[in-house]
Design a protein around this motif. Structure first.
Motif, PDB file in Angstrom:
ATOM      1  N   PHE A   1       0.826  -1.205   0.000  1.00  0.00           N
ATOM      2  CA  PHE A   1       0.000   0.000   0.000  1.00  0.00           C
ATOM      3  C   PHE A   1       0.862   1.257   0.000  1.00  0.00           C
ATOM      4  O   PHE A   1       1.979   1.263   0.529  1.00  0.00           O
ATOM      5  CB  PHE A   1      -0.892   0.039   1.244  1.00  0.00           C
ATOM      6  CG  PHE A   1      -2.034  -0.937   1.222  1.00  0.00           C
ATOM      7  CD1 PHE A   1      -3.313  -0.524   0.891  1.00  0.00           C
ATOM      8  CD2 PHE A   1      -1.826  -2.269   1.543  1.00  0.00           C
ATOM      9  CE1 PHE A   1      -4.365  -1.414   0.876  1.00  0.00           C
ATOM     10  CE2 PHE A   1      -2.878  -3.172   1.538  1.00  0.00           C
ATOM     11  CZ  PHE A   1      -4.153  -2.740   1.200  1.00  0.00           C
ATOM     12  N   LYS A   2       0.310   2.319  -0.582  1.00  0.00           N
ATOM     13  CA  LYS A   2       0.821   3.663  -0.392  1.00  0.00           C
ATOM     14  C   LYS A   2      -0.232   4.392   0.422  1.00  0.00           C
ATOM     15  O   LYS A   2      -1.334   4.648  -0.080  1.00  0.00           O
ATOM     16  CB  LYS A   2       1.056   4.367  -1.740  1.00  0.00           C
ATOM     17  CG  LYS A   2       1.675   5.749  -1.597  1.00  0.00           C
ATOM     18  CD  LYS A   2       3.070   5.635  -0.993  1.00  0.00           C
ATOM     19  CE  LYS A   2       3.731   6.998  -0.842  1.00  0.00           C
ATOM     20  NZ  LYS A   2       5.046   6.887  -0.188  1.00  0.00           N
ATOM     21  N   LYS A   3       0.081   4.673   1.683  1.00  0.00           N
ATOM     22  CA  LYS A   3      -0.927   5.103   2.648  1.00  0.00           C
ATOM     23  C   LYS A   3      -2.000   4.019   2.721  1.00  0.00           C
ATOM     24  O   LYS A   3      -1.720   2.921   3.158  1.00  0.00           O
ATOM     25  CB  LYS A   3      -1.488   6.476   2.294  1.00  0.00           C
ATOM     26  CG  LYS A   3      -0.444   7.589   2.310  1.00  0.00           C
ATOM     27  CD  LYS A   3       0.223   7.749   3.662  1.00  0.00           C
ATOM     28  CE  LYS A   3      -0.684   8.411   4.688  1.00  0.00           C
ATOM     29  NZ  LYS A   3       0.003   8.650   5.964  1.00  0.00           N
ATOM     30  N   ASP A   4      -3.227   4.300   2.253  1.00  0.00           N
ATOM     31  CA  ASP A   4      -4.265   3.273   2.368  1.00  0.00           C
ATOM     32  C   ASP A   4      -4.695   2.713   1.013  1.00  0.00           C
ATOM     33  O   ASP A   4      -5.682   1.999   0.921  1.00  0.00           O
ATOM     34  CB  ASP A   4      -5.491   3.859   3.073  1.00  0.00           C
ATOM     35  CG  ASP A   4      -6.200   4.921   2.245  1.00  0.00           C
ATOM     36  OD1 ASP A   4      -5.523   5.612   1.459  1.00  0.00           O
ATOM     37  OD2 ASP A   4      -7.431   5.051   2.368  1.00  0.00           O
ATOM     38  N   ARG A   5      -3.918   3.007  -0.046  1.00  0.00           N
ATOM     39  CA  ARG A   5      -4.277   2.555  -1.387  1.00  0.00           C
ATOM     40  C   ARG A   5      -3.373   1.412  -1.849  1.00  0.00           C
ATOM     41  O   ARG A   5      -2.145   1.520  -1.785  1.00  0.00           O
ATOM     42  CB  ARG A   5      -4.197   3.716  -2.391  1.00  0.00           C
ATOM     43  CG  ARG A   5      -5.193   4.821  -2.114  1.00  0.00           C
ATOM     44  CD  ARG A   5      -4.999   5.989  -3.077  1.00  0.00           C
ATOM     45  NE  ARG A   5      -5.910   7.079  -2.772  1.00  0.00           N
ATOM     46  CZ  ARG A   5      -7.116   7.223  -3.327  1.00  0.00           C
ATOM     47  NH1 ARG A   5      -7.527   6.340  -4.218  1.00  0.00           N
ATOM     48  NH2 ARG A   5      -7.884   8.234  -2.982  1.00  0.00           N
ATOM     49  N   TYR A   6      -3.996   0.356  -2.322  1.00  0.00           N
ATOM     50  CA  TYR A   6      -3.247  -0.779  -2.866  1.00  0.00           C
ATOM     51  C   TYR A   6      -2.553  -0.348  -4.156  1.00  0.00           C
ATOM     52  O   TYR A   6      -3.175   0.201  -5.065  1.00  0.00           O
ATOM     53  CB  TYR A   6      -4.203  -1.943  -3.138  1.00  0.00           C
ATOM     54  CG  TYR A   6      -3.615  -3.059  -3.976  1.00  0.00           C
ATOM     55  CD1 TYR A   6      -2.801  -4.028  -3.403  1.00  0.00           C
ATOM     56  CD2 TYR A   6      -3.883  -3.149  -5.332  1.00  0.00           C
ATOM     57  CE1 TYR A   6      -2.266  -5.049  -4.165  1.00  0.00           C
ATOM     58  CE2 TYR A   6      -3.360  -4.160  -6.100  1.00  0.00           C
ATOM     59  CZ  TYR A   6      -2.554  -5.111  -5.520  1.00  0.00           C
ATOM     60  OH  TYR A   6      -2.016  -6.113  -6.285  1.00  0.00           O
ATOM     61  N   ILE A   7      -1.242  -0.642  -4.251  1.00  0.00           N
ATOM     62  CA  ILE A   7      -0.458  -0.219  -5.411  1.00  0.00           C
ATOM     63  C   ILE A   7       0.011  -1.418  -6.237  1.00  0.00           C
ATOM     64  O   ILE A   7      -0.227  -1.498  -7.436  1.00  0.00           O
ATOM     65  CB  ILE A   7       0.770   0.615  -4.973  1.00  0.00           C
ATOM     66  CG1 ILE A   7       0.322   1.844  -4.171  1.00  0.00           C
ATOM     67  CG2 ILE A   7       1.584   1.028  -6.191  1.00  0.00           C
ATOM     68  CD1 ILE A   7      -0.545   2.813  -4.940  1.00  0.00           C
ATOM     69  N   THR A   8       0.677  -2.363  -5.598  1.00  0.00           N
ATOM     70  CA  THR A   8       1.195  -3.541  -6.291  1.00  0.00           C
ATOM     71  C   THR A   8       1.299  -4.677  -5.288  1.00  0.00           C
ATOM     72  O   THR A   8       0.860  -4.538  -4.139  1.00  0.00           O
ATOM     73  CB  THR A   8       2.564  -3.234  -6.938  1.00  0.00           C
ATOM     74  OG1 THR A   8       2.994  -4.362  -7.727  1.00  0.00           O
ATOM     75  CG2 THR A   8       3.634  -2.948  -5.883  1.00  0.00           C
TER      76      THR A   8
END
Length: 373
Positions: free
Chosen positions: A208-215
């Motif tokens: 995650f980047k903060k609370d967002r799924y990235i990879t």
């Protein structure tokens, strides 16, 4: 004195009778054990996206056999969903036994902090509620029955505990996620699961980047991630050492004891160089190759091959994280600790991290290789 005693007894009896109104009969309680959240995007974009909330509730029938009830509603939040759930069941729903929260991949990409925040604020919930990403819809995974497993919610929880015990995945609770969300030197992670034809399987580690799924980290690389992230004493990994003569050389390293050290060096141009040192000990459980592990020289050669494999995979993993600007290893905490508060606040860590010189070294020792020589 007698009147005072009578008054005390009367008040005591009144309090006992008052407490009788708060009866909680077990058979009438619906203990939510797993909750799933999915984002349903509207194709026409005429209104706001909807959220599908699903829960799994164990249920006891009159014959004493455990069954389960699954409920699903469209709602703006988990608390609103709970109110709507109560309209669909004769049970009084309670959340104190919640064990796992599942987030569909679409919702994870848009951000899950709002839902984590609602869970953290609920005093009836344990801080050990797990955070799990579902590659697909959490609803579809949660409502499906798996005949070979007792209950889907219990199946998921036990599988997560088992995989975490062997360090194949990290157990991430709402406490862990919140701590890393607010820490400016590390980004949160979470295990990923997916539905297969007959089972639920692990699908790697979400970054995650903060609370967002990235990879994500693929399933066959999760122990490499564990090497880089923390110290541990249990695990196993299958390693392809390359082609030796006319066949592929493979090895299974078991009973692993891994220790890491992170060193930060400030360069003259005010950039940073980071070195991650890994010390790994393990037992060879399976081996197919030309080397004779009973001979010290040849065993050292195999140890070198294992070290080269781990360093190669670790470097590729670190580059993936830097490319996506996700500091899932917490390198920022070590850089931050090497600076003053003012220097850290002035540093654009996202930009510095993506261009950071990070190197990994590994020392591998085979502590056991079997009884036969």
């Amino acid at each position: 004195m007698r009147k005072i005693l009578q008054l005390v007894i009367a008040v005591w009896c009144f309090l006992i009778l008052l407490g009788c109104n708060d009866q909680r009969i077990l058979e009438k309680q619906g203990f939510i054990q797993t909750a799933g959240y999915d984002l349903l995007r509207k194709e026409d974009k005429t209104g706001e996206d909807e959220m599908l909330v699903s829960v799994d509730i164990p249920k006891a029938d009159p014959e004493g056999k455990m069954r389960r009830e699954t409920l699903s509603v469209l709602a703006h939040s988990g608390k609103e969903a709970k109110i709507k759930f109560s309209e669909q069941t004769e049970l009084s729903l309670v959340s104190g036994q919640l064990r796992d929260t599942l987030y569909g991949i679409k919702l994870a990409k848009s951000g899950i902090w709002e839902h984590i925040d609602n869970l953290i604020r609920d005093p009836s919930l344990s801080q050990n509620v797990k955070v799990v990403v579902v590659n697909g819809l959490a609803h579809d995974l949660l409502v499906k029955n798996y005949p070979q497993h007792p209950r889907t919610s219990q199946y998921i929880d036990r599988m997560l505990e088992k995989e975490a015990a062997s360090n194949q995945i990290p157990v991430v609770t709402i406490y862990d996620f919140t701590r890393d969300y607010f820490d400016d030197g590390i980004d949160p992670v979470a295990p990923i699961v997916k539905e297969s034809a007959k089972n639920i399987t692990m699908d790697g580690i979400a970054l995650f980047k903060k609370d967002r799924y990235i990879t994500k980290i693929e399933t066959d690389k999760t122990l490499i991630f564990a090497f880089l992230r923390h110290n541990f004493r249990k695990g196993e990994i299958s390693i392809d050492l390359g082609k030796a003569k006319d066949r592929i050389e493979r090895l299974l390293l078991n009973s692993i004891n891994s220790h890491r050290k992170v060193h930060v060096k400030r360069m003259k141009d005010k950039s940073f160089a980071v070195e991650i040192q890994l010390e790994i000990m393990g037992a060879v459980l399976e081996y197919s190759g030309e080397h004779q592990l009973s001979k010290d020289k040849e065993r050292r050669e195999v140890e070198k091959l294992i070290s080269e494999y781990i360093v190669q995979e670790a470097d590729a993993m670190i580059k993936l994280m830097q490319k996506n600007k996700v500091d899932s290893l917490g390198i920022g905490k070590y850089v931050r600790n090497s600076l003053s508060y003012e220097e850290w606040q002035a540093l654009d860590w996202d930009e510095a991290y993506s261009n950071l010189d990070v190197r990994c070294t590994a020392k591998v020792v085979i502590k056991d290789f079997g009884k036969f020589k």
